[in-house]
Design a protein around this motif. Structure first.
Motif, mmCIF file in Angstrom:
data_model
loop_
_atom_site.group_PDB
_atom_site.id
_atom_site.type_symbol
_atom_site.label_atom_id
_atom_site.label_comp_id
_atom_site.label_asym_id
_atom_site.label_seq_id
_atom_site.Cartn_x
_atom_site.Cartn_y
_atom_site.Cartn_z
ATOM 1 N N THR A 144 10.024 3.464 -3.841
ATOM 2 C CA THR A 144 9.284 2.597 -2.926
ATOM 3 C C THR A 144 10.262 1.979 -1.939
ATOM 4 O OG1 THR A 144 7.649 2.117 -4.630
ATOM 5 C CG2 THR A 144 7.783 0.579 -2.763
ATOM 6 N N ARG A 145 9.957 2.096 -0.670
ATOM 7 C CA ARG A 145 10.810 1.527 0.370
ATOM 8 C C ARG A 145 10.135 0.356 1.067
ATOM 9 N NH1 ARG A 145 12.556 1.111 5.226
ATOM 10 N NH2 ARG A 145 14.697 1.384 5.809
ATOM 11 N N ALA A 146 8.824 0.317 1.089
ATOM 12 C CA ALA A 146 8.100 -0.745 1.785
ATOM 13 C C ALA A 146 6.712 -0.874 1.172
ATOM 14 C CB ALA A 146 7.987 -0.414 3.274
ATOM 15 N N HIS A 147 6.068 -1.953 1.526
ATOM 16 C CA HIS A 147 4.670 -2.158 1.168
ATOM 17 C C HIS A 147 3.914 -2.474 2.449
ATOM 18 C CE1 HIS A 147 5.168 -2.265 -3.205
ATOM 19 N NE2 HIS A 147 6.337 -2.836 -2.936
ATOM 20 N N PHE A 148 2.787 -1.824 2.634
ATOM 21 C CA PHE A 148 1.916 -2.080 3.783
ATOM 22 C C PHE A 148 0.814 -3.007 3.274
ATOM 23 C CE2 PHE A 148 -1.922 -0.993 6.176
ATOM 24 C CZ PHE A 148 -1.469 -1.124 7.481
ATOM 25 N N LEU A 149 0.747 -4.198 3.811
ATOM 26 C CA LEU A 149 -0.201 -5.196 3.324
ATOM 27 C C LEU A 149 -1.241 -5.509 4.395
ATOM 28 C CD1 LEU A 149 2.460 -7.635 1.860
ATOM 29 C CD2 LEU A 149 1.217 -5.861 0.636
ATOM 30 N N TRP A 150 -2.378 -6.035 3.961
ATOM 31 C CA TRP A 150 -3.361 -6.517 4.918
ATOM 32 C C TRP A 150 -4.140 -7.683 4.332
ATOM 33 C CZ3 TRP A 150 -7.306 -1.954 5.733
ATOM 34 C CH2 TRP A 150 -7.937 -1.652 4.556
#
Length: 155
Positions: A144-150
């Motif tokens: 995992t390199r990033a998390h896309f959140l909303w």
């Protein structure tokens, strides 16, 4: 969960005659925020035919994967300690054939094609709800390199 045995599929390059079967799989199993269209499949193939594979079992397409070479700026490549980058654009396996090694076989073929082009880093995005896919990618060495959140502000 019932035990699933491996099936001997033939992984091969996508052919135009596979389009209708791949489209059905893509619409059902590989759509994320937008439903995959015929034009999408044709575009994946025309842009990167060397990175588009299908898995065939008893003359039926039961899975597919397509990737593409990326062109990040030199500064990004330096930060990533990479020379050439590619991404997995979409992967789909018929639900009746999952957990039988098909996705792994497709990804192995794709990684081989990437290596032939001297690609040394592969990226992908996967919906957070796709736990089995995340586990598969983890087993294959993805980190995992990033998390896309909303956050919804109006409902």
């Amino acid at each position: 969960m019932r035990e699933r045995t491996a099936v001997k599929t033939r992984v091969r390059k996508f052919q135009v005659s596979d389009l209708d079967q791949v489209l059905v799989l893509a619409e059902r199993y590989a759509s994320w925020d937008a439903t995959t269209t015929r034009a999408d499949i044709e575009g994946f193939h025309s842009a990167n035919p060397e990175f588009f594979f299908v898995a065939e079992f008893n003359k039926k397409i039961v899975g597919f994967v397509c990737g593409r070479e990326s062109s990040p700026p030199a500064e990004t490549l330096d930060k990533w300690k990479s020379r050439k980058v590619a991404s997995i654009e979409t992967l789909g396996v018929d639900e009746d054939y999952r957990r039988r090694g098909i996705a792994t076989s497709l990804l192995t073929a794709l990684f081989g094609a990437f290596k032939q082009k001297e690609i040394d880093l592969v990226t992908l995005s996967v919906p957070a709800v796709e736990i089995a896919a995340i586990e598969l990618y983890g087993k294959l060495g993805f980190e995992t390199r990033a998390h896309f959140l909303w956050k919804r502000l109006l409902t």
